[in-house]
Design a protein around this motif. Sequence first.
Motif, mmCIF file in Angstrom:
data_model
loop_
_atom_site.group_PDB
_atom_site.id
_atom_site.type_symbol
_atom_site.label_atom_id
_atom_site.label_comp_id
_atom_site.label_asym_id
_atom_site.label_seq_id
_atom_site.Cartn_x
_atom_site.Cartn_y
_atom_site.Cartn_z
ATOM 1 N N TRP A 44 0.888 -1.258 -0.021
ATOM 2 C CA TRP A 44 -0.258 -0.066 -0.090
ATOM 3 C C TRP A 44 0.709 1.157 -0.120
ATOM 4 O O TRP A 44 1.468 1.262 0.668
ATOM 5 N N GLY A 45 0.698 1.930 -1.041
ATOM 6 C CA GLY A 45 1.310 3.432 -1.102
ATOM 7 C C GLY A 45 1.184 4.067 -2.226
ATOM 8 O O GLY A 45 0.209 3.809 -3.034
ATOM 9 N N PRO A 46 1.568 5.447 -2.221
ATOM 10 C CA PRO A 46 1.156 6.412 -3.373
ATOM 11 C C PRO A 46 1.754 6.013 -4.517
ATOM 12 O O PRO A 46 2.544 5.075 -4.725
ATOM 13 N N PRO A 47 1.226 6.426 -5.712
ATOM 14 C CA PRO A 47 2.037 6.074 -7.191
ATOM 15 C C PRO A 47 3.300 6.311 -6.988
ATOM 16 O O PRO A 47 3.679 7.297 -6.649
ATOM 17 N N GLY A 48 3.960 5.564 -8.006
ATOM 18 C CA GLY A 48 5.308 5.650 -8.194
ATOM 19 C C GLY A 48 6.369 5.602 -7.211
ATOM 20 O O GLY A 48 7.652 6.021 -6.884
ATOM 21 N N VAL A 49 6.051 4.698 -6.183
ATOM 22 C CA VAL A 49 6.889 4.306 -5.199
ATOM 23 C C VAL A 49 7.622 2.950 -5.301
ATOM 24 O O VAL A 49 8.242 2.665 -4.465
ATOM 25 N N GLY A 50 7.284 2.404 -6.209
ATOM 26 C CA GLY A 50 7.859 0.968 -6.417
ATOM 27 C C GLY A 50 7.166 -0.144 -6.200
ATOM 28 O O GLY A 50 7.749 -1.301 -5.865
ATOM 29 N N ILE B 194 0.100 -11.262 -3.993
ATOM 30 C CA ILE B 194 0.438 -9.873 -3.634
ATOM 31 C C ILE B 194 -0.208 -8.841 -4.492
ATOM 32 O O ILE B 194 -0.611 -8.897 -5.691
ATOM 33 N N GLY B 195 -0.937 -8.113 -3.784
ATOM 34 C CA GLY B 195 -1.878 -7.060 -4.345
ATOM 35 C C GLY B 195 -1.284 -5.733 -3.929
ATOM 36 O O GLY B 195 -0.523 -5.352 -3.005
ATOM 37 N N ALA B 196 -1.281 -4.661 -5.036
ATOM 38 C CA ALA B 196 -0.854 -3.326 -5.017
ATOM 39 C C ALA B 196 -1.976 -2.495 -4.949
ATOM 40 O O ALA B 196 -2.956 -2.420 -5.742
ATOM 41 N N THR B 197 -1.715 -1.372 -4.096
ATOM 42 C CA THR B 197 -2.942 -0.568 -4.200
ATOM 43 C C THR B 197 -2.367 0.714 -3.391
ATOM 44 O O THR B 197 -1.526 0.995 -2.824
ATOM 45 N N THR B 198 -3.418 1.881 -4.033
ATOM 46 C CA THR B 198 -2.911 3.449 -3.569
ATOM 47 C C THR B 198 -3.794 3.614 -2.596
ATOM 48 O O THR B 198 -3.846 4.812 -1.940
ATOM 49 N N GLU B 199 -4.952 2.836 -2.224
ATOM 50 C CA GLU B 199 -5.961 2.938 -1.492
ATOM 51 C C GLU B 199 -5.813 2.556 -0.505
ATOM 52 O O GLU B 199 -5.335 1.442 -0.231
ATOM 53 N N ASN B 200 -6.382 3.002 0.818
ATOM 54 C CA ASN B 200 -6.529 2.044 2.295
ATOM 55 C C ASN B 200 -7.027 0.927 2.231
ATOM 56 O O ASN B 200 -8.377 0.673 1.826
ATOM 57 N N PRO B 201 -6.363 -0.404 2.400
ATOM 58 C CA PRO B 201 -6.992 -1.587 2.154
ATOM 59 C C PRO B 201 -7.988 -1.929 3.076
ATOM 60 O O PRO B 201 -9.006 -2.492 2.814
ATOM 61 N N GLY C 96 7.552 12.879 -4.694
ATOM 62 C CA GLY C 96 7.874 11.571 -4.243
ATOM 63 C C GLY C 96 7.744 10.493 -5.164
ATOM 64 O O GLY C 96 7.675 9.313 -4.780
ATOM 65 N N ASP C 97 7.140 10.726 -6.335
ATOM 66 C CA ASP C 97 6.741 9.758 -7.477
ATOM 67 C C ASP C 97 8.051 9.562 -8.348
ATOM 68 O O ASP C 97 8.296 10.592 -9.255
ATOM 69 N N ALA C 98 8.575 8.392 -8.388
ATOM 70 C CA ALA C 98 9.555 8.223 -9.088
ATOM 71 C C ALA C 98 9.103 7.964 -10.498
ATOM 72 O O ALA C 98 10.029 8.434 -11.691
ATOM 73 N N ARG C 99 8.329 7.561 -10.986
ATOM 74 C CA ARG C 99 7.669 7.372 -12.302
ATOM 75 C C ARG C 99 7.495 8.701 -12.834
ATOM 76 O O ARG C 99 7.983 9.040 -14.263
ATOM 77 N N LYS C 100 6.912 9.448 -12.102
ATOM 78 C CA LYS C 100 6.665 10.967 -12.653
ATOM 79 C C LYS C 100 8.197 11.775 -12.770
ATOM 80 O O LYS C 100 8.214 12.361 -13.795
ATOM 81 N N LEU C 101 8.990 11.431 -11.898
ATOM 82 C CA LEU C 101 10.348 11.955 -11.997
ATOM 83 C C LEU C 101 11.082 11.669 -13.396
ATOM 84 O O LEU C 101 11.536 12.459 -13.955
ATOM 85 N N TYR C 102 11.122 10.361 -13.795
ATOM 86 C CA TYR C 102 11.603 10.129 -14.868
ATOM 87 C C TYR C 102 10.816 10.318 -16.207
ATOM 88 O O TYR C 102 11.674 10.773 -17.182
#
Length: 421
Positions: free
Chosen positions: A44-50, A127-134, A191-197
């Motif tokens: 669980w985390g914001p976009p672009g954190v890996g 393994i689930g990935a989410t930007t929302e509160n589980p 803080g978004d690595a994808r956006k930075l790139y």
Amino acid sequence: MKPLAEQLRPQTLDQYLGQEHLIGQNGALRKSLDIGRLPSIVLWGPPGVGKTTLALLLAKELEAPLYQLSAVSAGVKDVREVLATAEKKSLFDSKRPILFIDEIHRFNKGQQDSLLHAVERGWITLIGATTENPSFEINAALLSRMQVYVLNSHSKEDLTKMIELANTTEYATQKELKITAHDFLIRQSMGDARKLYNLVELCFQQGKSGIPIDEEFAQNVLSNAQIRYDKGGDEHYNVISAFIKSIRGSDPQAAVYYLARMIEGGEDVKFIARRLIISAAEDIGLANPNALMLANETFSAVERVGWPESRIILSQCTIYLATSPKSNSAYTAIGKAQKLVQQTGSLEVPDHLKNASSALAKDLGHGKGYLYPHDHPGGFVPQEYLPKEVQGSVLWSPSSNAKEQQISAQQKAMWKNKYEG
């Protein structure tokens, strides 16, 4: 040519930047890898954190068969097909297959339920990935079978290293391109690595050989840069704090201003709506019970309507809450009650209130002497409801607003001097 973010995607955990609390020497996931057994997890985390990168590296580290689905496009049929394949695979392979589902919060209840059996039986490691509160977006039954790990926004140090990596790529070195606008691009990436790139790649595309890409150049390239609002860092918490405090302080002008800050910063509409529900209960409460109903309806409405129209609904609710009379008596009452329970423990429920669900329970006196209020005038009859040790405790005290004073008068008329605090 692959996008820069894809070119620089880490190939090993040693190349992975950030999330030391999970994959560092004493990290929880590192310990799981050391014993060669990974539980089903939610990242669980914001976009672009890996999140996606970490999931792929965990599977690679364990040398486990990997299946990938995106909740945006996959349906129940796709899930069942993968699970059937994984079940067969688990019979002949000592490595438990890993199923990675990106944006798992987008799966509906039926789709999530279809995963339960396979997780329980150990056919897969999910393994689930989410930007929302589980807690809000993943079924309780499925969530109880998974461990939740929080991924943080990248630090300035991590993002600086990423820019330096980008400066060493073949494309950059051949064209003699070099980013020097580190601080500016890091602010814009939030803080978004994808956006930075993506921002770095855009600068590279418009850069001139041998001329450093400084802040002035980067600003011209990124002329449509977003208003600063770091959804995963201090600015996020500062703005939402100011928003709630403005509502609590009955200032609709400031409340709408901070609402606009969140909207322009790309905040999740459901996050804002959830905060309005909490504010309605915590800060308005019994002074205007309709506030909670309106806030709850606001959450449902913005889910149905979406952007950009939902901003109007949020604005209406925000102004209503800010201009409502205020009371935190319900908030205070539950706090006092919890403290009392912590101090006194699990006290015996009075016999007359116990559930007489069987002949044995009746023989033990459960329910004996209970007075059914509806059998009495006005639907009320005085009797004791609290355990003996805490009888007479005053946990809810009315605020001075008109609505609660009216409630208080009714309570005094019914209970006389029983709860005089």
